[in-house]
Design a protein around this motif. Sequence first.
Motif, PDB file in Angstrom:
ATOM      1  N   UNK A  44       0.844  -1.181   0.000  1.00  0.00           N
ATOM      2  CA  UNK A  44       0.000   0.000   0.000  1.00  0.00           C
ATOM      3  C   UNK A  44       0.893   1.250   0.000  1.00  0.00           C
ATOM      4  N   UNK A  45       1.571   1.517  -1.122  1.00  0.00           N
ATOM      5  CA  UNK A  45       2.493   2.660  -1.172  1.00  0.00           C
ATOM      6  C   UNK A  45       1.790   3.961  -0.772  1.00  0.00           C
ATOM      7  N   UNK A  46       2.496   4.765  -0.007  1.00  0.00           N
ATOM      8  CA  UNK A  46       1.942   6.035   0.427  1.00  0.00           C
ATOM      9  C   UNK A  46       1.207   5.961   1.755  1.00  0.00           C
ATOM     10  N   UNK A  47       0.952   4.759   2.245  1.00  0.00           N
ATOM     11  CA  UNK A  47       0.228   4.631   3.512  1.00  0.00           C
ATOM     12  C   UNK A  47       1.129   4.907   4.713  1.00  0.00           C
ATOM     13  N   UNK A  48       2.421   4.705   4.541  1.00  0.00           N
ATOM     14  CA  UNK A  48       3.402   4.996   5.600  1.00  0.00           C
ATOM     15  C   UNK A  48       4.629   5.623   4.943  1.00  0.00           C
ATOM     16  N   UNK A  49       5.397   6.359   5.730  1.00  0.00           N
ATOM     17  CA  UNK A  49       6.654   6.902   5.218  1.00  0.00           C
ATOM     18  C   UNK A  49       7.628   5.753   5.037  1.00  0.00           C
ATOM     19  N   UNK A  50       8.304   5.729   3.889  1.00  0.00           N
ATOM     20  CA  UNK A  50       9.240   4.633   3.604  1.00  0.00           C
ATOM     21  C   UNK A  50      10.512   4.779   4.414  1.00  0.00           C
ATOM     22  N   UNK A  51      11.027   3.624   4.830  1.00  0.00           N
ATOM     23  CA  UNK A  51      12.271   3.567   5.586  1.00  0.00           C
ATOM     24  C   UNK A  51      13.292   2.757   4.789  1.00  0.00           C
ATOM     25  N   UNK A  52      14.517   2.723   5.264  1.00  0.00           N
ATOM     26  CA  UNK A  52      15.552   1.915   4.606  1.00  0.00           C
ATOM     27  C   UNK A  52      15.159   0.437   4.619  1.00  0.00           C
ATOM     28  N   UNK A  53      14.559  -0.003   5.705  1.00  0.00           N
ATOM     29  CA  UNK A  53      14.096  -1.391   5.802  1.00  0.00           C
ATOM     30  C   UNK A  53      13.052  -1.687   4.739  1.00  0.00           C
ATOM     31  N   UNK A  54      12.154  -0.745   4.503  1.00  0.00           N
ATOM     32  CA  UNK A  54      11.125  -0.921   3.467  1.00  0.00           C
ATOM     33  C   UNK A  54      11.759  -1.088   2.095  1.00  0.00           C
ATOM     34  N   UNK A  55      12.818  -0.336   1.840  1.00  0.00           N
ATOM     35  CA  UNK A  55      13.511  -0.415   0.546  1.00  0.00           C
ATOM     36  C   UNK A  55      14.171  -1.777   0.375  1.00  0.00           C
ATOM     37  N   UNK A  56      14.824  -2.268   1.421  1.00  0.00           N
ATOM     38  CA  UNK A  56      15.458  -3.598   1.361  1.00  0.00           C
ATOM     39  C   UNK A  56      14.403  -4.649   1.051  1.00  0.00           C
ATOM     40  N   UNK A  57      13.272  -4.584   1.754  1.00  0.00           N
ATOM     41  CA  UNK A  57      12.200  -5.548   1.545  1.00  0.00           C
ATOM     42  C   UNK A  57      11.654  -5.463   0.117  1.00  0.00           C
ATOM     43  N   UNK A  58      11.388  -4.246  -0.367  1.00  0.00           N
ATOM     44  CA  UNK A  58      10.820  -4.061  -1.706  1.00  0.00           C
ATOM     45  C   UNK A  58      11.764  -4.591  -2.784  1.00  0.00           C
ATOM     46  N   UNK A  59      13.063  -4.308  -2.646  1.00  0.00           N
ATOM     47  CA  UNK A  59      14.030  -4.812  -3.626  1.00  0.00           C
ATOM     48  C   UNK A  59      14.093  -6.331  -3.592  1.00  0.00           C
ATOM     49  N   UNK A  60      14.088  -6.907  -2.399  1.00  0.00           N
ATOM     50  CA  UNK A  60      14.130  -8.365  -2.282  1.00  0.00           C
ATOM     51  C   UNK A  60      12.857  -8.994  -2.817  1.00  0.00           C
ATOM     52  N   UNK A  61      11.746  -8.349  -2.583  1.00  0.00           N
ATOM     53  CA  UNK A  61      10.459  -8.860  -3.056  1.00  0.00           C
ATOM     54  C   UNK A  61      10.411  -8.844  -4.585  1.00  0.00           C
ATOM     55  N   UNK A  62      10.866  -7.758  -5.181  1.00  0.00           N
ATOM     56  CA  UNK A  62      10.891  -7.663  -6.648  1.00  0.00           C
ATOM     57  C   UNK A  62      11.821  -8.712  -7.239  1.00  0.00           C
ATOM     58  N   UNK A  63      12.974  -8.890  -6.601  1.00  0.00           N
ATOM     59  CA  UNK A  63      13.924  -9.902  -7.071  1.00  0.00           C
ATOM     60  C   UNK A  63      13.304 -11.296  -6.967  1.00  0.00           C
ATOM     61  N   UNK A  64      12.638 -11.595  -5.860  1.00  0.00           N
ATOM     62  CA  UNK A  64      12.020 -12.907  -5.672  1.00  0.00           C
ATOM     63  C   UNK A  64      10.922 -13.160  -6.697  1.00  0.00           C
ATOM     64  N   UNK A  65      10.163 -12.118  -7.025  1.00  0.00           N
ATOM     65  CA  UNK A  65       9.108 -12.261  -8.036  1.00  0.00           C
ATOM     66  C   UNK A  65       9.690 -12.622  -9.398  1.00  0.00           C
ATOM     67  N   UNK A  66      10.893 -12.147  -9.688  1.00  0.00           N
ATOM     68  CA  UNK A  66      11.508 -12.388 -10.992  1.00  0.00           C
ATOM     69  C   UNK A  66      12.114 -13.786 -11.116  1.00  0.00           C
ATOM     70  N   UNK A  67      12.284 -14.476  -9.999  1.00  0.00           N
ATOM     71  CA  UNK A  67      12.878 -15.819 -10.020  1.00  0.00           C
ATOM     72  C   UNK A  67      11.844 -16.870 -10.400  1.00  0.00           C
ATOM     73  N   UNK A  68      12.324 -17.992 -10.888  1.00  0.00           N
ATOM     74  CA  UNK A  68      11.437 -19.130 -11.131  1.00  0.00           C
ATOM     75  C   UNK A  68      11.159 -19.816  -9.794  1.00  0.00           C
TER      76      UNK A  68
END
Length: 132
Positions: free
Chosen positions: A72-96
């Motif tokens: 839910x982007x925009x619902x909370x202020x983003x933190x460094x932890x949020x960025x790590x999670x988002x990058x890892x989540x995007x990477x995981x989605x791209x994997x088989x």
Amino acid sequence: MLKYTLHAHDFTVQAAHLTSEPALTSAAQTPTVDDPRNPTRVTVYTTTGAAAALRIAQRHLKLVHARLAYTNPGSVDRTATDTVYAEARSRAEALTPEQRRDESYHALHSEDDALRMDALTDVMEEHCEFDA
């Protein structure tokens, strides 16, 4: 095993009102929050005391915050932890599925590694890739 309940405010654990009680052996022993959008209480389970309960609760609140920022982007202020999670989540989605399974066996060496594994686990759960 003890069940600890801690109060939370702005995704931060408040140790002042920590309570504990024996945990039911049949109860799920994963951390939970009362409201994922605005948690006021977090429940954790540990055998190692109040200090461990505080660390587990704070880590879980960071994960809840990161998931909320991702879904839910925009619902909370983003933190460094949020960025790590988002990058890892995007990477995981791209994997088989096979790559995700292999990735899930890697060791955790840091807080960020644990967060990346949580993101991978979230994706695997969404794709029903865990063995029953």
